[in-house]
Motif scaffolding. Structure first.
Motif, mmCIF file in Angstrom:
data_model
loop_
_atom_site.group_PDB
_atom_site.id
_atom_site.type_symbol
_atom_site.label_atom_id
_atom_site.label_comp_id
_atom_site.label_asym_id
_atom_site.label_seq_id
_atom_site.Cartn_x
_atom_site.Cartn_y
_atom_site.Cartn_z
ATOM 1 N N THR A 71 17.880 -26.207 -29.977
ATOM 2 C CA THR A 71 16.572 -26.043 -29.349
ATOM 3 C C THR A 71 16.307 -24.571 -29.033
ATOM 4 O O THR A 71 17.195 -23.865 -28.549
ATOM 5 N N ALA A 72 15.090 -24.117 -29.296
ATOM 6 C CA ALA A 72 14.710 -22.733 -29.026
ATOM 7 C C ALA A 72 13.383 -22.701 -28.276
ATOM 8 O O ALA A 72 12.525 -23.568 -28.478
ATOM 9 N N PHE A 73 13.211 -21.701 -27.432
ATOM 10 C CA PHE A 73 12.009 -21.572 -26.602
ATOM 11 C C PHE A 73 11.381 -20.200 -26.839
ATOM 12 O O PHE A 73 12.078 -19.190 -26.939
ATOM 13 N N ARG A 74 10.068 -20.166 -26.927
ATOM 14 C CA ARG A 74 9.356 -18.908 -27.044
ATOM 15 C C ARG A 74 7.955 -19.079 -26.461
ATOM 16 O O ARG A 74 7.416 -20.186 -26.402
ATOM 17 N N GLY A 75 7.390 -17.958 -26.038
ATOM 18 C CA GLY A 75 6.066 -18.012 -25.425
ATOM 19 C C GLY A 75 5.298 -16.747 -25.703
ATOM 20 O O GLY A 75 5.846 -15.738 -26.161
ATOM 21 N N VAL A 90 3.574 -21.689 -24.330
ATOM 22 C CA VAL A 90 5.025 -21.755 -24.462
ATOM 23 C C VAL A 90 5.378 -22.936 -25.356
ATOM 24 O O VAL A 90 4.750 -24.006 -25.287
ATOM 25 N N VAL A 91 6.351 -22.724 -26.240
ATOM 26 C CA VAL A 91 6.706 -23.704 -27.266
ATOM 27 C C VAL A 91 8.213 -23.926 -27.254
ATOM 28 O O VAL A 91 8.991 -22.971 -27.157
ATOM 29 N N GLY A 150 1.205 -32.602 -28.581
ATOM 30 C CA GLY A 150 2.114 -31.608 -28.013
ATOM 31 C C GLY A 150 3.562 -32.016 -28.039
ATOM 32 O O GLY A 150 4.362 -31.544 -27.231
ATOM 33 N N GLY A 151 3.936 -32.897 -28.967
ATOM 34 C CA GLY A 151 5.337 -33.287 -29.103
ATOM 35 C C GLY A 151 5.774 -34.415 -28.206
ATOM 36 O O GLY A 151 6.980 -34.701 -28.123
ATOM 37 N N LEU A 187 7.335 -29.017 -28.657
ATOM 38 C CA LEU A 187 6.631 -29.190 -27.390
ATOM 39 C C LEU A 187 5.666 -28.018 -27.253
ATOM 40 O O LEU A 187 6.077 -26.852 -27.299
ATOM 41 N N GLU A 188 4.372 -28.314 -27.089
ATOM 42 C CA GLU A 188 3.335 -27.287 -26.985
ATOM 43 C C GLU A 188 2.691 -27.355 -25.604
ATOM 44 O O GLU A 188 2.108 -28.375 -25.235
#
Length: 365
Positions: free
Chosen positions: A151-155, A208-209, A273-274, A285-286
Protein backbone atom coordinates in the motif's frame (compact mmCIF):
# COMPACT_ATOMS: atom_id res chain seq x y z
CA UNK A 1 -9.56 16.07 28.56
CA UNK A 2 -10.82 12.99 26.73
CA UNK A 3 -10.86 12.36 23.00
CA UNK A 4 -7.10 12.27 22.47
CA UNK A 5 -6.82 8.67 21.25
CA UNK A 6 -7.44 7.68 17.63
CA UNK A 7 -8.04 4.04 16.71
CA UNK A 8 -8.77 0.86 18.63
CA UNK A 9 -6.41 -1.91 17.53
CA UNK A 10 -3.82 0.60 16.30
CA UNK A 11 -4.44 3.23 18.97
CA UNK A 12 -2.59 6.54 18.83
CA UNK A 13 -2.77 8.77 21.91
CA UNK A 14 -1.70 12.34 21.17
CA UNK A 15 -0.21 14.54 23.93
CA UNK A 16 1.33 17.97 24.50
CA UNK A 17 0.63 21.63 23.72
CA UNK A 18 1.87 24.01 21.06
CA UNK A 19 4.07 25.94 23.52
CA UNK A 20 4.77 23.18 26.03
CA UNK A 21 8.18 21.48 26.33
CA UNK A 22 7.25 18.72 23.89
CA UNK A 23 4.51 17.06 21.86
CA UNK A 24 4.21 13.42 20.91
CA UNK A 25 2.15 10.28 20.82
CA UNK A 26 1.95 6.73 22.12
CA UNK A 27 1.14 4.02 19.58
CA UNK A 28 -0.41 0.91 21.11
CA UNK A 29 -1.00 -2.12 18.93
CA UNK A 30 1.80 -1.98 16.39
CA UNK A 31 2.63 -5.56 15.39
CA UNK A 32 6.02 -6.80 16.63
CA UNK A 33 9.03 -7.63 14.52
CA UNK A 34 8.98 -4.68 12.11
CA UNK A 35 12.26 -2.85 11.67
CA UNK A 36 11.74 0.73 12.82
CA UNK A 37 13.98 3.71 13.49
CA UNK A 38 13.74 7.48 13.55
CA UNK A 39 14.87 7.53 9.92
CA UNK A 40 11.62 5.81 8.93
CA UNK A 41 9.57 8.60 10.49
CA UNK A 42 11.60 11.78 10.00
CA UNK A 43 11.02 12.28 6.24
CA UNK A 44 7.26 12.74 6.69
CA UNK A 45 7.81 15.10 9.63
CA UNK A 46 10.21 17.12 7.48
CA UNK A 47 7.49 17.47 4.84
CA UNK A 48 5.06 18.88 7.42
CA UNK A 49 7.37 20.96 9.62
CA UNK A 50 7.14 24.78 9.79
CA UNK A 51 9.65 27.28 8.47
CA UNK A 52 10.39 25.47 5.20
CA UNK A 53 9.43 28.37 2.91
CA UNK A 54 8.31 31.99 3.05
CA UNK A 55 4.73 30.83 2.44
CA UNK A 56 4.29 29.14 5.84
CA UNK A 57 4.80 30.07 9.48
CA UNK A 58 8.38 31.06 10.24
CA UNK A 59 8.44 29.20 13.53
CA UNK A 60 11.70 27.24 13.34
CA UNK A 61 11.20 23.74 14.66
CA UNK A 62 13.40 20.81 13.66
CA UNK A 63 10.59 18.41 14.60
CA UNK A 64 13.23 15.79 15.33
CA UNK A 65 11.48 12.62 16.46
CA UNK A 66 12.75 10.46 19.31
CA UNK A 67 11.63 6.86 19.87
CA UNK A 68 11.44 6.39 23.63
CA UNK A 69 9.93 2.90 23.86
CA UNK A 70 8.50 -0.04 21.96
CA UNK A 71 11.58 -0.70 19.81
CA UNK A 72 14.42 -3.03 20.79
CA UNK A 73 17.50 -3.67 18.67
CA UNK A 74 15.81 -1.87 15.78
CA UNK A 75 12.56 -3.83 15.78
CA UNK A 76 9.11 -3.18 17.20
CA UNK A 77 8.36 -5.29 20.25
CA UNK A 78 4.56 -5.13 20.17
CA UNK A 79 4.55 -2.91 23.27
CA UNK A 80 3.58 0.80 23.24
CA UNK A 81 5.78 2.97 21.03
CA UNK A 82 6.32 6.45 22.46
CA UNK A 83 7.34 9.12 19.96
CA UNK A 84 8.56 12.48 21.28
CA UNK A 85 9.04 15.78 19.41
CA UNK A 86 10.55 18.58 21.47
CA UNK A 87 9.35 22.18 21.07
CA UNK A 88 12.35 24.49 20.73
CA UNK A 89 11.10 27.77 19.22
CA UNK A 90 8.11 28.91 21.28
CA UNK A 91 7.37 32.64 21.53
CA UNK A 92 4.57 32.67 24.08
CA UNK A 93 4.78 36.43 24.58
CA UNK A 94 3.19 36.86 21.15
CA UNK A 95 -0.09 35.65 22.68
CA UNK A 96 -0.15 37.76 25.85
CA UNK A 97 -2.45 40.38 24.32
CA UNK A 98 -5.10 37.87 23.18
CA UNK A 99 -5.40 36.06 26.51
CA UNK A 100 -8.36 38.30 27.40
CA UNK A 101 -10.17 38.09 24.04
CA UNK A 102 -11.39 35.47 21.59
CA UNK A 103 -10.03 35.02 18.08
CA UNK A 104 -12.91 34.63 15.57
CA UNK A 105 -12.85 31.18 14.02
CA UNK A 106 -10.45 29.77 16.62
CA UNK A 107 -11.22 27.40 19.49
CA UNK A 108 -10.62 30.01 22.21
CA UNK A 109 -14.31 30.50 22.98
CA UNK A 110 -15.37 26.86 22.84
CA UNK A 111 -12.44 25.64 24.97
CA UNK A 112 -13.27 28.17 27.66
CA UNK A 113 -16.93 27.17 27.62
CA UNK A 114 -16.03 23.49 28.01
CA UNK A 115 -13.18 23.59 30.54
CA UNK A 116 -13.49 26.95 32.26
CA UNK A 117 -9.92 27.87 31.27
CA UNK A 118 -7.73 27.78 28.18
CA UNK A 119 -4.10 27.89 27.12
CA UNK A 120 -3.82 30.87 24.75
CA UNK A 121 -0.18 30.20 23.83
CA UNK A 122 -0.35 29.23 20.18
CA UNK A 123 -3.76 27.72 20.72
CA UNK A 124 -2.59 25.07 23.20
CA UNK A 125 -4.20 21.74 22.31
CA UNK A 126 -6.18 23.37 19.49
CA UNK A 127 -2.98 24.21 17.60
CA UNK A 128 -2.22 22.59 14.25
CA UNK A 129 1.18 21.81 15.77
CA UNK A 130 -0.50 18.77 17.34
CA UNK A 131 -0.78 17.23 13.87
CA UNK A 132 2.97 16.47 13.94
CA UNK A 133 2.60 13.43 16.24
CA UNK A 134 -0.13 12.06 13.96
CA UNK A 135 2.21 12.41 10.98
CA UNK A 136 4.83 10.47 12.95
CA UNK A 137 2.33 7.72 13.81
CA UNK A 138 1.15 7.66 10.21
CA UNK A 139 4.71 7.01 9.05
CA UNK A 140 4.78 3.86 11.20
CA UNK A 141 1.48 2.70 9.72
CA UNK A 142 2.68 3.47 6.20
CA UNK A 143 5.75 1.27 6.63
CA UNK A 144 3.78 -1.71 7.94
CA UNK A 145 1.14 -1.43 5.20
CA UNK A 146 3.79 -1.08 2.49
CA UNK A 147 5.55 -4.22 3.66
CA UNK A 148 2.35 -6.22 4.18
CA UNK A 149 0.25 -5.23 1.16
CA UNK A 150 2.33 -2.86 -0.95
CA UNK A 151 0.00 0.00 0.00
CA UNK A 152 1.23 3.50 -0.88
CA UNK A 153 -0.09 6.95 0.04
CA UNK A 154 0.30 10.25 -1.78
CA UNK A 155 -1.44 13.60 -1.80
CA UNK A 156 -1.45 16.99 -3.45
CA UNK A 157 -3.08 20.41 -3.29
CA UNK A 158 -5.80 20.92 -5.90
CA UNK A 159 -6.95 24.43 -4.94
CA UNK A 160 -5.75 27.32 -2.78
CA UNK A 161 -8.27 30.08 -2.19
CA UNK A 162 -9.88 30.76 -5.55
CA UNK A 163 -6.86 29.45 -7.45
CA UNK A 164 -7.75 26.05 -8.94
CA UNK A 165 -4.67 23.87 -9.54
CA UNK A 166 -4.71 21.51 -12.50
CA UNK A 167 -3.06 18.10 -12.43
CA UNK A 168 0.10 17.57 -14.47
CA UNK A 169 2.06 14.89 -12.65
CA UNK A 170 2.66 13.45 -9.20
CA UNK A 171 6.35 13.97 -9.90
CA UNK A 172 6.00 17.73 -9.31
CA UNK A 173 4.54 17.40 -5.80
CA UNK A 174 7.83 16.97 -3.86
CA UNK A 175 9.47 19.91 -5.61
CA UNK A 176 7.39 22.88 -4.45
CA UNK A 177 6.19 24.15 -1.07
CA UNK A 178 2.50 23.79 -2.01
CA UNK A 179 2.55 20.05 -2.75
CA UNK A 180 1.07 21.11 -6.08
CA UNK A 181 1.09 18.63 -9.01
CA UNK A 182 2.26 21.30 -11.47
CA UNK A 183 5.70 22.44 -12.64
CA UNK A 184 5.18 26.21 -12.42
CA UNK A 185 3.86 27.47 -9.07
CA UNK A 186 4.68 31.15 -9.59
CA UNK A 187 1.02 32.20 -9.63
CA UNK A 188 0.47 30.36 -6.35
CA UNK A 189 3.47 32.12 -4.83
CA UNK A 190 2.14 35.51 -5.94
CA UNK A 191 -1.28 34.69 -4.56
CA UNK A 192 0.03 33.76 -1.10
CA UNK A 193 2.42 36.73 -1.06
CA UNK A 194 -0.55 39.04 -1.63
CA UNK A 195 -2.46 37.36 1.20
CA UNK A 196 0.40 37.84 3.62
CA UNK A 197 0.79 41.52 2.65
CA UNK A 198 -2.95 42.03 3.18
CA UNK A 199 -2.76 40.39 6.61
CA UNK A 200 -5.36 37.86 5.57
CA UNK A 201 -5.62 34.11 4.94
CA UNK A 202 -7.35 31.58 2.70
CA UNK A 203 -8.42 27.95 2.59
CA UNK A 204 -7.37 25.02 0.42
CA UNK A 205 -8.50 21.75 -1.08
CA UNK A 206 -6.30 18.68 -0.66
CA UNK A 207 -6.51 15.36 -2.49
CA UNK A 208 -5.08 12.20 -0.92
CA UNK A 209 -4.92 8.75 -2.52
CA UNK A 210 -4.13 5.29 -1.17
CA UNK A 211 -3.19 2.68 -3.78
CA UNK A 212 -2.58 -1.02 -3.27
CA UNK A 213 -5.34 -1.25 -0.65
CA UNK A 214 -6.51 -4.87 -0.35
CA UNK A 215 -10.21 -5.53 -0.94
CA UNK A 216 -12.39 -6.44 2.03
CA UNK A 217 -11.29 -3.82 4.56
CA UNK A 218 -14.08 -2.13 6.50
CA UNK A 219 -17.27 -3.17 8.23
CA UNK A 220 -20.94 -2.77 7.31
CA UNK A 221 -23.09 0.00 8.78
CA UNK A 222 -21.38 1.83 11.64
CA UNK A 223 -17.70 0.94 11.19
CA UNK A 224 -17.62 1.57 7.47
CA UNK A 225 -14.23 2.30 5.99
CA UNK A 226 -15.44 5.51 4.36
CA UNK A 227 -17.14 6.64 7.57
CA UNK A 228 -13.91 6.16 9.51
CA UNK A 229 -11.99 8.03 6.81
CA UNK A 230 -14.38 10.97 7.14
CA UNK A 231 -14.05 10.83 10.93
CA UNK A 232 -10.25 10.90 10.65
CA UNK A 233 -10.15 13.75 8.18
CA UNK A 234 -12.55 15.87 10.23
CA UNK A 235 -10.18 15.34 13.15
CA UNK A 236 -7.52 17.39 11.34
CA UNK A 237 -7.38 21.02 12.46
CA UNK A 238 -9.31 23.42 10.20
CA UNK A 239 -10.91 20.72 8.01
CA UNK A 240 -14.55 21.62 7.28
CA UNK A 241 -15.44 19.19 4.50
CA UNK A 242 -14.62 15.67 3.30
CA UNK A 243 -15.40 13.97 0.00
CA UNK A 244 -14.98 10.29 -0.83
CA UNK A 245 -14.68 9.57 -4.54
CA UNK A 246 -17.00 11.81 -6.56
CA UNK A 247 -18.27 13.35 -3.32
CA UNK A 248 -20.66 16.25 -3.82
CA UNK A 249 -20.29 15.98 -7.59
CA UNK A 250 -22.38 12.80 -7.35
CA UNK A 251 -25.41 15.04 -6.74
CA UNK A 252 -25.52 16.00 -10.41
CA UNK A 253 -24.52 12.61 -11.78
CA UNK A 254 -27.05 10.15 -13.17
CA UNK A 255 -27.15 6.61 -11.84
CA UNK A 256 -26.18 5.40 -15.30
CA UNK A 257 -22.90 7.32 -14.97
CA UNK A 258 -22.17 7.22 -11.23
CA UNK A 259 -22.12 3.44 -10.76
CA UNK A 260 -18.64 2.03 -11.32
CA UNK A 261 -19.30 -0.71 -13.84
CA UNK A 262 -17.04 -3.75 -13.45
CA UNK A 263 -15.53 -5.39 -16.52
CA UNK A 264 -13.19 -8.35 -16.94
CA UNK A 265 -10.40 -5.78 -17.16
CA UNK A 266 -11.42 -3.87 -14.05
CA UNK A 267 -13.82 -1.16 -12.92
CA UNK A 268 -14.51 1.44 -15.59
CA UNK A 269 -14.58 4.36 -13.12
CA UNK A 270 -14.00 5.06 -9.44
CA UNK A 271 -16.79 7.40 -8.39
CA UNK A 272 -17.15 5.38 -5.18
CA UNK A 273 -13.60 6.28 -4.17
CA UNK A 274 -12.60 2.66 -3.61
CA UNK A 275 -15.34 1.86 -1.08
CA UNK A 276 -18.66 0.07 -1.62
CA UNK A 277 -20.98 -0.75 1.26
CA UNK A 278 -18.34 0.51 3.66
CA UNK A 279 -15.81 -2.08 2.41
CA UNK A 280 -12.76 -1.54 0.19
CA UNK A 281 -12.98 -2.79 -3.40
CA UNK A 282 -9.25 -2.89 -4.11
CA UNK A 283 -9.42 0.30 -6.13
CA UNK A 284 -7.57 3.43 -5.02
CA UNK A 285 -9.05 5.16 -2.01
CA UNK A 286 -9.80 8.71 -3.25
CA UNK A 287 -10.35 11.41 -0.64
CA UNK A 288 -10.55 15.21 -0.80
CA UNK A 289 -10.69 17.61 2.13
CA UNK A 290 -11.60 21.29 2.45
CA UNK A 291 -9.37 23.31 4.79
CA UNK A 292 -10.74 26.60 6.10
CA UNK A 293 -8.77 29.89 6.18
CA UNK A 294 -6.29 30.33 9.02
CA UNK A 295 -8.04 31.88 12.03
CA UNK A 296 -4.96 33.68 13.38
CA UNK A 297 -4.45 36.77 11.21
CA UNK A 298 -3.16 40.30 11.80
CA UNK A 299 -6.23 41.99 10.32
CA UNK A 300 -8.20 43.64 13.18
CA UNK A 301 -11.53 41.87 13.79
CA UNK A 302 -14.53 42.41 16.01
CA UNK A 303 -14.80 40.12 19.04
CA UNK A 304 -15.58 40.16 22.77
CA UNK A 305 -13.36 39.94 25.83
CA UNK A 306 -13.68 37.65 28.85
CA UNK A 307 -16.24 40.03 30.37
CA UNK A 308 -18.44 39.79 27.28
CA UNK A 309 -17.64 43.35 26.22
CA UNK A 310 -17.11 44.36 22.59
CA UNK A 311 -13.45 44.43 21.61
CA UNK A 312 -11.06 44.12 18.70
CA UNK A 313 -8.43 41.42 18.29
CA UNK A 314 -5.22 41.35 16.28
CA UNK A 315 -3.30 38.07 16.34
CA UNK A 316 0.43 38.66 16.35
CA UNK A 317 3.03 35.95 15.97
CA UNK A 318 4.04 33.57 13.20
CA UNK A 319 1.18 31.96 11.32
CA UNK A 320 0.48 30.24 8.02
CA UNK A 321 -1.46 32.42 5.55
CA UNK A 322 -2.98 29.09 4.48
CA UNK A 323 -2.79 26.12 6.84
CA UNK A 324 -3.68 23.92 3.88
CA UNK A 325 -0.16 24.39 2.48
CA UNK A 326 1.21 21.90 5.01
CA UNK A 327 -1.91 19.72 5.21
CA UNK A 328 -1.00 17.15 2.55
CA UNK A 329 1.30 14.94 4.69
CA UNK A 330 -1.21 15.23 7.54
CA UNK A 331 -4.06 13.94 5.37
CA UNK A 332 -1.85 11.13 4.09
CA UNK A 333 -1.01 10.14 7.67
CA UNK A 334 -4.62 10.10 8.84
CA UNK A 335 -5.66 7.98 5.85
CA UNK A 336 -2.81 5.57 6.62
CA UNK A 337 -3.95 5.28 10.25
CA UNK A 338 -7.49 4.38 9.13
CA UNK A 339 -6.27 1.77 6.65
CA UNK A 340 -3.91 0.35 9.29
CA UNK A 341 -6.74 0.08 11.81
CA UNK A 342 -8.99 -1.74 9.36
CA UNK A 343 -6.19 -4.01 8.16
CA UNK A 344 -5.63 -5.18 11.75
CA UNK A 345 -9.38 -5.63 12.27
CA UNK A 346 -9.59 -7.69 9.09
CA UNK A 347 -6.64 -9.80 10.19
CA UNK A 348 -8.22 -10.39 13.60
CA UNK A 349 -11.59 -11.44 12.15
CA UNK A 350 -10.39 -13.36 9.11
CA UNK A 351 -7.10 -14.87 10.33
CA UNK A 352 -5.11 -12.67 7.96
CA UNK A 353 -6.70 -14.40 4.98
CA UNK A 354 -7.16 -12.15 1.98
CA UNK A 355 -9.29 -14.00 -0.60
CA UNK A 356 -7.57 -14.64 -3.94
CA UNK A 357 -8.01 -11.63 -6.19
CA UNK A 358 -10.59 -11.89 -8.92
CA UNK A 359 -9.65 -10.53 -12.35
CA UNK A 360 -11.56 -7.34 -11.44
CA UNK A 361 -9.69 -6.82 -8.17
CA UNK A 362 -6.33 -7.66 -9.68
CA UNK A 363 -6.70 -4.84 -12.18
CA UNK A 364 -7.83 -2.20 -9.69
CA UNK A 365 -5.74 0.71 -8.47
Amino acid sequence: MSGNTFGILFAVTNFGESHGPAIGCVIDGCPPGMELGEADIQPDLDRRRPGTSRHVTQRQEADQVEILSGVYEGKTTGTPICLLIRNTDQRSKDYSEIAQTFRPGHADYSYLQKYGLRDPRGGGRASARLTAPMVAAGAVAKKWLAQKYGTAFRGCMTQIGDEVIGFESWDHVPHNPFFAPIADVSRLESYVDSLRKAGDSCGARIRVVASGVPPGLGEPLFDRLDADIAHAMMGINAVKGVEIGAGFASVIQRGSAHGDSPTPEGFMTNNAGGVLGGISTGQDLEVSIAVKPTSSIITPRETINLKGEAAQVVTKGRHDPCVGIRATPIAEAMLALVVMEHALRHRAQNADVIPPLTPIQASCG
